[in-house]
Scaffold this active site. Structure first.
Site, mmCIF file in Angstrom:
data_model
loop_
_atom_site.group_PDB
_atom_site.id
_atom_site.type_symbol
_atom_site.label_atom_id
_atom_site.label_comp_id
_atom_site.label_asym_id
_atom_site.label_seq_id
_atom_site.Cartn_x
_atom_site.Cartn_y
_atom_site.Cartn_z
ATOM 1 N N LYS A 113 40.767 38.109 37.959
ATOM 2 C CA LYS A 113 39.337 38.422 38.009
ATOM 3 C C LYS A 113 38.998 39.629 37.140
ATOM 4 O O LYS A 113 37.882 39.739 36.640
ATOM 5 C CB LYS A 113 38.864 38.601 39.455
ATOM 6 N N LYS A 195 43.091 27.129 38.301
ATOM 7 C CA LYS A 195 42.614 26.524 39.544
ATOM 8 C C LYS A 195 41.112 26.268 39.448
ATOM 9 O O LYS A 195 40.402 26.989 38.740
ATOM 10 C CB LYS A 195 42.936 27.393 40.754
ATOM 11 N N LYS A 198 34.786 28.242 42.257
ATOM 12 C CA LYS A 198 33.326 28.116 42.270
ATOM 13 C C LYS A 198 32.643 29.083 41.325
ATOM 14 O O LYS A 198 31.485 28.895 40.967
ATOM 15 C CB LYS A 198 32.786 28.239 43.700
HETATM 16 P P1 ATP Z 1 35.858 32.452 43.655
HETATM 17 O O1 ATP Z 1 36.068 31.924 42.280
HETATM 18 O O2 ATP Z 1 34.532 33.146 43.831
HETATM 19 O O3 ATP Z 1 37.028 33.275 44.157
HETATM 20 P P2 ATP Z 1 36.892 30.179 45.069
HETATM 21 O O4 ATP Z 1 36.535 28.817 44.593
HETATM 22 O O5 ATP Z 1 38.258 30.689 44.771
HETATM 23 O O6 ATP Z 1 35.758 31.166 44.582
HETATM 24 P P3 ATP Z 1 36.987 31.294 47.754
HETATM 25 O O7 ATP Z 1 35.749 31.589 48.524
HETATM 26 O O8 ATP Z 1 37.713 32.437 47.108
HETATM 27 O O9 ATP Z 1 36.652 30.181 46.650
HETATM 28 O O10 ATP Z 1 38.010 30.517 48.705
HETATM 29 C C1 ATP Z 1 37.583 29.684 49.767
HETATM 30 C C2 ATP Z 1 38.716 28.813 50.253
HETATM 31 O O11 ATP Z 1 38.955 27.767 49.303
HETATM 32 C C3 ATP Z 1 40.043 29.554 50.437
HETATM 33 O O12 ATP Z 1 40.665 29.077 51.612
HETATM 34 C C4 ATP Z 1 40.825 29.147 49.227
HETATM 35 O O13 ATP Z 1 42.213 29.187 49.489
HETATM 36 C C5 ATP Z 1 40.340 27.727 48.977
HETATM 37 N N1 ATP Z 1 40.472 27.365 47.554
HETATM 38 C C6 ATP Z 1 39.850 27.984 46.524
HETATM 39 N N2 ATP Z 1 40.174 27.406 45.349
HETATM 40 C C7 ATP Z 1 41.035 26.399 45.649
HETATM 41 C C8 ATP Z 1 41.714 25.418 44.852
HETATM 42 N N3 ATP Z 1 41.550 25.356 43.532
HETATM 43 N N4 ATP Z 1 42.494 24.513 45.489
HETATM 44 C C9 ATP Z 1 42.632 24.529 46.843
HETATM 45 N N5 ATP Z 1 42.013 25.444 47.646
HETATM 46 C C10 ATP Z 1 41.219 26.363 47.070
HETATM 47 MG MG MG Z 2 38.851 32.728 45.327
#
Ligand code: ATP
Ligand code: MG
Length: 331
Positions: A113, A195, A198
């Site tokens: 990040k 990965k 969002k």
């Molecule tokens: P950001 O990019 O803002 O960090 P994010 O998509 O990583 O957003 P989070 O809110 O950080 O989402 O995570 C929410 C949940 O989704 C957590 O339990 C995380 O482990 C899961 N998660 C996030 N990305 C993945 C992925 N690519 N595959 C499987 N699980 C995921």
């Molecule tokens: Mg995340």
């Protein structure tokens, strides 16, 4: 017998992706009958990356509606907004005093990040895993169902809990990660080495739960595949493997079953099939979320009820922490 405690959270940092859905929220639904669950909307975490205030407010409510639309029952668990329970920030401060700058700066997510938001490498970004440790430890959590991407952070939470217990006496339960079957790491549709996330700046990299059918089909159509033309899961086919993974997660089948089903299918038709499967599965969730969002006062009342429940549990741990550390609490 006392029920085990589960804690997990999602940040309102963007629209939820299908990775958050299959990797996280969807799996939590099955847990709520057997465990005492705390599910948070992690707004304190979200602001470690710059957020537009009006958007943050809107997304917080949208996320609450989505949790419920996915099957989380606010009567069975504590569904609440993290900033409504100030104990999270308070315990984070305490844990900061036990965290070494070296270990915090070694976290993969912090490094990723920091590169992505080079203009805003703030203290909160580095502190993210410490706040997450506070979240989890506050509730004397036994199990933390998270996607594979959060394993390293949970390790830190365990280290901090042990460190505190060693220094001040038994206070925190040591949490275990709970990486659920079928919650594989979903990769970006544009770069399978990354990965899906969002907050990815490329909108074609992620499929959002808010995407309509046409958008979903278009994103899968544009998804990167690999050289060759067979639909198989293999190390040298990260793009196709990821699509197969997504397909199986939504179809509820195994990879070999899917490989057999697409044995004679080219990449174009395969991607269309994946898109249709995802769009079909999301449609009812999307409709339910919209229905819930029409009654904001009801949602807000549910969140207040969730925060009250969380506050009660969190306060118990926090008082103990302050006492053990020698903070004067009155006679
Ligand atoms: P950001 O990019 O803002 O960090 P994010 O998509 O990583 O957003 P989070 O809110 O950080 O989402 O995570 C929410 C949940 O989704 C957590 O339990 C995380 O482990 C899961 N998660 C996030 N990305 C993945 C992925 N690519 N595959 C499987 N699980 C995921
Ligand atoms: Mg995340």
């Amino acid at each position: 017998m006392e029920r085990k405690i589960i804690y997990s959270a999602v940040q309102p940092s963007g629209n939820l992706t299908i990775a958050n859905y299959v990797g996280a929220i969807r799996n939590w639904v099955a847990l709520q009958s057997d465990y005492d669950c705390f599910f948070a909307i992690a707004d304190l975490h979200a602001v470690t990356v710059r957020q537009e205030p009006a958007e943050l407010r809107r997304r917080t409510l949208e996320l609450a509606a989505l949790y419920i639309a996915c099957g989380i029952d606010p009567e069975k668990c504590a569904l609440y907004v993290q900033s409504h329970v100030s104990a999270h920030a308070e315990l984070c401060w305490i844990l900061n005093t036990l965290t070494y700058v070296g270990e915090a700066s070694r976290m993969t997510q912090f490094k990723d990040k920091s590169l992505k938001h080079a203009e805003n490498v703030n203290m909160g970004l580095m502190d993210y895993p410490v706040l997450m440790a506070a979240d989890v430890l506050l509730y004397q959590t036994d199990l933390v169902p998270v996607g594979a991407d959060q394993k390293q952070h949970l390790e830190l939470a365990r280290d901090l809990a042990l460190r505190f217990n060693n220094r001040y006496g038994e206070t925190f339960r040591i949490p275990e990660p709970y990486i659920l079957k079928g919650s594989a790491r979903i990769a970006s549709l544009q770069d399978p080495a990354k990965k899906m996330s969002k907050s990815d700046e490329n909108p074609n990299a992620s499929v959002f739960l808010s995407d309509d059918r046409d958008t979903i089909l278009r994103k899968f159509k544009r998804a990167v595949t690999d050289s060759g033309n067979t639909v198989v899961c293999a190390e040298d086919k990260p793009g196709v493997s990821n699509l197969l993974q997504i397909y199986c997660s939504f179809k509820g089948c195994t990879v070999p079953e899917a490989e057999r089903a697409f044995e004679h299918t080219g990449y174009g038709d395969f991607k269309l099939a994946v898109g249709e499967t995802v769009a079909d599965a999301l449609a009812p969730v999307q409709a339910e979320q919209q229905r819930l969002l029409a009654d904001k006062s009801y949602l807000s009342q549910l969140l207040k009820q969730g925060a009250d429940r969380a506050f009660y549990a969190a306060r118990k741990t926090l008082s103990k922490v302050y006492r053990k550390m020698g903070f004067y609490r009155g006679e």
